[in-house]
Write a protein that holds these residues in place. Structure first.
Motif, PDB file in Angstrom:
ATOM      1  N   UNK A  99       4.793   1.843  -9.668  1.00  0.00           N
ATOM      2  CA  UNK A  99       5.631   1.742 -10.862  1.00  0.00           C
ATOM      3  C   UNK A  99       7.096   1.552 -10.439  1.00  0.00           C
ATOM      4  N   UNK A 100       7.738   0.514 -10.987  1.00  0.00           N
ATOM      5  CA  UNK A 100       9.116   0.199 -10.598  1.00  0.00           C
ATOM      6  C   UNK A 100      10.088   1.298 -11.019  1.00  0.00           C
ATOM      7  N   UNK A 101       9.870   1.890 -12.188  1.00  0.00           N
ATOM      8  CA  UNK A 101      10.760   2.952 -12.646  1.00  0.00           C
ATOM      9  C   UNK A 101      10.690   4.175 -11.732  1.00  0.00           C
ATOM     10  N   UNK A 160       0.834  -1.207   0.000  1.00  0.00           N
ATOM     11  CA  UNK A 160       0.000   0.000   0.000  1.00  0.00           C
ATOM     12  C   UNK A 160       0.867   1.255   0.000  1.00  0.00           C
ATOM     13  N   UNK A 161       1.863   1.283   0.854  1.00  0.00           N
ATOM     14  CA  UNK A 161       2.747   2.452   0.899  1.00  0.00           C
ATOM     15  C   UNK A 161       3.519   2.582  -0.408  1.00  0.00           C
ATOM     16  N   UNK A 162       3.914   1.465  -0.980  1.00  0.00           N
ATOM     17  CA  UNK A 162       4.623   1.479  -2.256  1.00  0.00           C
ATOM     18  C   UNK A 162       3.739   2.066  -3.359  1.00  0.00           C
ATOM     19  N   UNK A 163       2.452   1.710  -3.350  1.00  0.00           N
ATOM     20  CA  UNK A 163       1.530   2.216  -4.375  1.00  0.00           C
ATOM     21  C   UNK A 163       1.311   3.719  -4.212  1.00  0.00           C
ATOM     22  N   UNK A 164       1.177   4.178  -2.979  1.00  0.00           N
ATOM     23  CA  UNK A 164       0.946   5.594  -2.738  1.00  0.00           C
ATOM     24  C   UNK A 164       2.179   6.419  -3.096  1.00  0.00           C
TER      25      UNK A 164
END
Length: 286
Positions: A104-106, A95-99
């Motif tokens: 997106x990995x780039x 969730x924190x990664x998405x926010x």
């Protein structure tokens, strides 16, 4: 009627198929409803959602990596170096990664790289070139990983490893020359130390050898004097025994030896009294 039933069955099948989604073993996922996160960190397996309202967002939870462009930094003695490194990381909070990075990995790489480079620059600034090249990479890596994880907590990721592939010096040769000169000076210092230790060992060995020679000579002289003394004593005992058995013959024999020693020289003149005891056996016809 049959057509209606088939249509209802098709719609139901479509709704069921649209409601199910699968998360593979290599993935983690979150569930969005109109762009808002309603479920986080979905484990691998078969899951259900509300069709047309909820959408799953899958992310790769395996170990990810990226190579950074070489970074130029100044060491503690203000030497310019170029450091090439790579980073390994993985998602720990979907969730924190998405926010933070829109999933997106780039974008995540673009957020990670500046923080890692800043930590690398600070770490290099506190170390000398010799510490970086000789043996400071392990400690530097541990420090960089710890600092990078603190700086990237809001991204929902964890830096697993950060490795320095190579450390290059500027191509102008100024730093390279100074490094070579320093290396030569250190090698000369080590050589001088080894040479001094060798000379000290040689002096110790020579002193010990001379001491052993003196001891051996003293012991040999002692044994020789002892043997010589024992021989003289034995000869004296032999002479005494012979003299005791026949004193006259012993006196005659000793006189002959004295005549031989005196007359064999041939280059001297003796003035003696004809009645001298030395000529006793030459005078006495008996």
């Amino acid at each position: 009627m049959r057509t209606v039933l088939l249509a209802i069955a098709a719609i139901a099948l479509f709704i069921v198929a649209s409601s199910a989604y699968v998360v593979s073993e290599a993935q983690t996922a979150i569930l969005l409803q109109f762009g808002r996160i309603v479920r986080t960190d979905i484990t691998p397996g078969l899951h259900w959602r509300i069709p047309f309202m909820q959408q799953p967002k899958r992310f790769d939870k395996r170990l990810l990596s990226f190579d950074s462009q070489p970074e130029r930094s100044l060491t503690a003695e203000k030497k310019d170096v170029t450091i090439d490194f790579f980073v390994k990381w993985h998602i720990v909070d979907a969730a924190r990664y998405y926010v933070a990075a829109a999933g997106d990995e780039l974008q995540a790489r673009d957020r990670i790289a500046p923080k890692v480079k800043e930590g690398l620059r600070r770490a290099v600034n506190t170390r000398t070139l010799q510490e970086l090249v000789a043996g400071g990479r392990v400690d530097l890596t541990k420090e960089l990983v710890a600092d990078a994880n603190k700086a990237t907590q809001e991204l929902g990721i964890e830096i697993v490893d950060l490795r320095i592939k190579r450390i290059d010096l500027p191509e102008d040769g100024t730093v390279i020359g100074s490094v070579y000169e320093r290396m030569k000076a250190e090698r000369k210092k080590v050589a001088s130390q080894l040479r001094a230790e060798g000379e000290e060992s040689a002096r110790t060995i020579r002193a010990d050898a001379q001491r052993q020679v003196q001891v051996i000579r003293a012991e040999a002289s002692r044994d020789a004097e002892k043997t010589r003394g024992e021989g003289d004593a034995t000869a004296a005992q032999t002479y005494a025994a012979a003299y005791g058995r026949n004193p006259e013959f012993y006196g005659f024999y000793r006189s002959l030896e004295a005549y031989r020693d005196v007359f064999d020289a041939g280059n001297g003149t003796f003035v003696l009294d004809p009645r001298s005891e030395f000529l006793h056996y030459l005078q006495d016809s008996k």
